[in-house]
Design a protein around this motif. Sequence first.
Motif, PDB file in Angstrom:
ATOM      1  N   ASN A   1      -5.967 -26.402 -23.485  1.00  0.00           N
ATOM      2  CA  ASN A   1      -6.346 -27.683 -22.859  1.00  0.00           C
ATOM      3  C   ASN A   1      -7.140 -27.473 -21.579  1.00  0.00           C
ATOM      4  N   PHE A   2      -7.585 -26.248 -21.366  1.00  0.00           N
ATOM      5  CA  PHE A   2      -8.309 -25.880 -20.146  1.00  0.00           C
ATOM      6  C   PHE A   2      -7.455 -26.054 -18.899  1.00  0.00           C
ATOM      7  N   ASP A   3      -6.156 -25.847 -19.041  1.00  0.00           N
ATOM      8  CA  ASP A   3      -5.277 -25.903 -17.877  1.00  0.00           C
ATOM      9  C   ASP A   3      -4.856 -24.492 -17.482  1.00  0.00           C
ATOM     10  N   ILE A   4      -4.280 -24.374 -16.295  1.00  0.00           N
ATOM     11  CA  ILE A   4      -3.829 -23.079 -15.808  1.00  0.00           C
ATOM     12  C   ILE A   4      -2.504 -22.714 -16.473  1.00  0.00           C
ATOM     13  N   ASN A   5      -2.449 -21.513 -17.030  1.00  0.00           N
ATOM     14  CA  ASN A   5      -1.176 -20.964 -17.477  1.00  0.00           C
ATOM     15  C   ASN A   5      -0.572 -20.272 -16.252  1.00  0.00           C
ATOM     16  N   LEU A   6       0.389 -20.932 -15.620  1.00  0.00           N
ATOM     17  CA  LEU A   6       0.840 -20.484 -14.295  1.00  0.00           C
ATOM     18  C   LEU A   6       1.468 -19.089 -14.333  1.00  0.00           C
ATOM     19  N   ARG A   7       2.349 -18.869 -15.322  1.00  0.00           N
ATOM     20  CA  ARG A   7       3.044 -17.583 -15.374  1.00  0.00           C
ATOM     21  C   ARG A   7       2.043 -16.434 -15.544  1.00  0.00           C
ATOM     22  N   LYS A   8       1.130 -16.628 -16.494  1.00  0.00           N
ATOM     23  CA  LYS A   8       0.122 -15.602 -16.761  1.00  0.00           C
ATOM     24  C   LYS A   8      -0.787 -15.387 -15.542  1.00  0.00           C
ATOM     25  N   SER A   9      -1.111 -16.494 -14.885  1.00  0.00           N
ATOM     26  CA  SER A   9      -2.027 -16.412 -13.748  1.00  0.00           C
ATOM     27  C   SER A   9      -1.385 -15.680 -12.572  1.00  0.00           C
ATOM     28  N   ILE A  10      -0.150 -16.038 -12.288  1.00  0.00           N
ATOM     29  CA  ILE A  10       0.555 -15.391 -11.169  1.00  0.00           C
ATOM     30  C   ILE A  10       0.677 -13.881 -11.437  1.00  0.00           C
ATOM     31  N   GLU A  11       0.971 -13.569 -12.698  1.00  0.00           N
ATOM     32  CA  GLU A  11       1.095 -12.160 -13.067  1.00  0.00           C
ATOM     33  C   GLU A  11      -0.228 -11.412 -12.858  1.00  0.00           C
ATOM     34  N   ALA A  12      -1.304 -12.035 -13.342  1.00  0.00           N
ATOM     35  CA  ALA A  12      -2.632 -11.404 -13.206  1.00  0.00           C
ATOM     36  C   ALA A  12      -2.995 -11.236 -11.733  1.00  0.00           C
ATOM     37  N   ILE A  13      -2.686 -12.232 -10.946  1.00  0.00           N
ATOM     38  CA  ILE A  13      -3.031 -12.169  -9.522  1.00  0.00           C
ATOM     39  C   ILE A  13      -2.193 -11.098  -8.824  1.00  0.00           C
TER      40      ILE A  13
ATOM     41  N   THR B   1     -15.347 -27.854 -17.567  1.00  0.00           N
ATOM     42  CA  THR B   1     -14.381 -28.516 -18.443  1.00  0.00           C
ATOM     43  C   THR B   1     -14.076 -29.949 -18.009  1.00  0.00           C
ATOM     44  N   GLY B   2     -14.243 -30.268 -16.730  1.00  0.00           N
ATOM     45  CA  GLY B   2     -14.102 -31.649 -16.264  1.00  0.00           C
ATOM     46  C   GLY B   2     -12.714 -32.043 -15.810  1.00  0.00           C
ATOM     47  N   ASN B   3     -11.691 -31.273 -16.218  1.00  0.00           N
ATOM     48  CA  ASN B   3     -10.323 -31.655 -15.851  1.00  0.00           C
ATOM     49  C   ASN B   3      -9.951 -31.112 -14.471  1.00  0.00           C
ATOM     50  N   ALA B   4      -8.933 -31.743 -13.877  1.00  0.00           N
ATOM     51  CA  ALA B   4      -8.360 -31.215 -12.641  1.00  0.00           C
ATOM     52  C   ALA B   4      -7.073 -30.489 -13.031  1.00  0.00           C
ATOM     53  N   PHE B   5      -6.949 -29.242 -12.616  1.00  0.00           N
ATOM     54  CA  PHE B   5      -5.758 -28.443 -12.968  1.00  0.00           C
ATOM     55  C   PHE B   5      -4.516 -29.064 -12.337  1.00  0.00           C
ATOM     56  N   ASP B   6      -3.378 -28.599 -12.807  1.00  0.00           N
ATOM     57  CA  ASP B   6      -2.109 -29.056 -12.261  1.00  0.00           C
ATOM     58  C   ASP B   6      -2.011 -28.712 -10.759  1.00  0.00           C
ATOM     59  N   TYR B   7      -1.759 -29.718  -9.971  1.00  0.00           N
ATOM     60  CA  TYR B   7      -1.761 -29.572  -8.504  1.00  0.00           C
ATOM     61  C   TYR B   7      -0.710 -28.555  -8.044  1.00  0.00           C
ATOM     62  N   ASP B   8       0.489 -28.697  -8.583  1.00  0.00           N
ATOM     63  CA  ASP B   8       1.581 -27.829  -8.142  1.00  0.00           C
ATOM     64  C   ASP B   8       1.361 -26.376  -8.560  1.00  0.00           C
ATOM     65  N   ALA B   9       0.682 -26.187  -9.689  1.00  0.00           N
ATOM     66  CA  ALA B   9       0.365 -24.815 -10.113  1.00  0.00           C
ATOM     67  C   ALA B   9      -0.552 -24.161  -9.088  1.00  0.00           C
ATOM     68  N   ILE B  10      -1.503 -24.935  -8.593  1.00  0.00           N
ATOM     69  CA  ILE B  10      -2.432 -24.388  -7.595  1.00  0.00           C
ATOM     70  C   ILE B  10      -1.695 -24.075  -6.294  1.00  0.00           C
ATOM     71  N   ILE B  11      -0.827 -24.964  -5.892  1.00  0.00           N
ATOM     72  CA  ILE B  11      -0.026 -24.718  -4.679  1.00  0.00           C
ATOM     73  C   ILE B  11       0.758 -23.407  -4.833  1.00  0.00           C
ATOM     74  N   GLU B  12       1.312 -23.204  -6.013  1.00  0.00           N
ATOM     75  CA  GLU B  12       2.082 -21.983  -6.286  1.00  0.00           C
ATOM     76  C   GLU B  12       1.197 -20.744  -6.148  1.00  0.00           C
ATOM     77  N   ILE B  13      -0.038 -20.851  -6.636  1.00  0.00           N
ATOM     78  CA  ILE B  13      -0.978 -19.731  -6.541  1.00  0.00           C
ATOM     79  C   ILE B  13      -1.326 -19.448  -5.082  1.00  0.00           C
ATOM     80  N   ILE B  14      -1.561 -20.509  -4.317  1.00  0.00           N
ATOM     81  CA  ILE B  14      -1.886 -20.326  -2.894  1.00  0.00           C
ATOM     82  C   ILE B  14      -0.715 -19.637  -2.185  1.00  0.00           C
ATOM     83  N   LYS B  15       0.487 -20.082  -2.512  1.00  0.00           N
ATOM     84  CA  LYS B  15       1.699 -19.561  -1.861  1.00  0.00           C
ATOM     85  C   LYS B  15       1.949 -18.099  -2.170  1.00  0.00           C
ATOM     86  N   THR B  16       1.727 -17.716  -3.442  1.00  0.00           N
ATOM     87  CA  THR B  16       2.158 -16.378  -3.853  1.00  0.00           C
ATOM     88  C   THR B  16       1.060 -15.329  -3.724  1.00  0.00           C
ATOM     89  N   SER B  17      -0.146 -15.739  -3.317  1.00  0.00           N
ATOM     90  CA  SER B  17      -1.241 -14.783  -3.288  1.00  0.00           C
ATOM     91  C   SER B  17      -1.637 -14.418  -1.855  1.00  0.00           C
TER      92      SER B  17
END
Length: 354
Positions: free
Chosen positions: A134-146, A163-179
Amino acid sequence: MTFIEKWLRSDIKNINAYHVPESKNLLKLDAMESPFGVPSDLKEEFLEYIDKAEVNRYPDAASTQLKDTLRDLMDIPEEYKVLLGNGSDELIQLLALACNEDDLIMSFEPSFVMYEMVSKYAHLRYQGIQLDSNFDINLRKSIEAIKNKNPKLIFIAYPNNPTGNAFDYDAIIEIIKTSDALVVLDEAYYAYSDRSFLSEISNFSNLVVLRTISKIGFAGLRLGLLIGSEETINQLNKLRLPYNINVLTQASANFLLQDKERIVKNAEVLIEERQRLFEELSLFTQLKVFPSQTNFLLVRCENADSLHSALITNGILVKGFSPDSALSNFIRISISEPIENNALLEAVKEYYGE
Ligand SMILES: *Cc1c(COP(=O)(O)O)cnc(C)c1O
């Protein structure tokens, strides 16, 4: 070997230049340009204003007035600082310049191609994290890759292009926090989107927000802005070329961006048209239209290449993707004013023989 082949940094030979398709005499629905130019009731006043610009002088290096205009237009809190670029593309390049030789830049795939291109120009490594179906962020996979790859910079287009969509807001916050990376939220389509990360800048020292005026009606002026904490922007500003925003861009933007009401209204028109076009195009069983928070729609279709060519024959240019791209059976259509959108709909109807 020619002189330039011997002389050139070896990796540059393998870079393909950014391709801009021929668009003469075509209805341009390929690059998210706005259909609304300088309003006719403002044209005379605009020209008088521009006339005062002194082209024999260097521009205001700090673009002080223009920054204030942008703050008003975009409601940028006073505590943040702003860095201007010759388009946000220049700011993407500036961020890459701030990296060390072996650093890695990460983003998602598919996303804005310039992140990878600029990484190449700057001789940096690039890796895209695959979005889900769905062109969304797979959070677990993304955090692992990062975590594994430890990037220096992460670009997140919010909403995402193409793709035009806005990703899940909380997933992005999680990425900012853990990276440990500097996370760049690229809000080129902020005017068409429900949410923004602007207010989060004060919460995270590793977050900056990138914006542009290109998608709200001023692509020709080439003006982008990076918004961040005072400390972050002061450091990055050292990499900016002194007079990167020219006299005519400063004058034009200062004048035209004052008209906030009209800019907001134009965006509303396009958001309404986006909904209409979404519904109308969804009626074609051959098409799958994806939800959008931008001024374009991504559409999946069989024989995308053939539809793309047929539209050109009908005088309409939309964005097609190369056969080896993951989006080879998609087209991307910029939303325009009703008359142009109707022309597109007619051409699609004709193609499918309805
Ligand atoms: C269009 C676009 C840009 C480029 O903006 P300019 O200011 O015109 O350089 C940047 N990011 C995304 C995601 C875009 O779609």
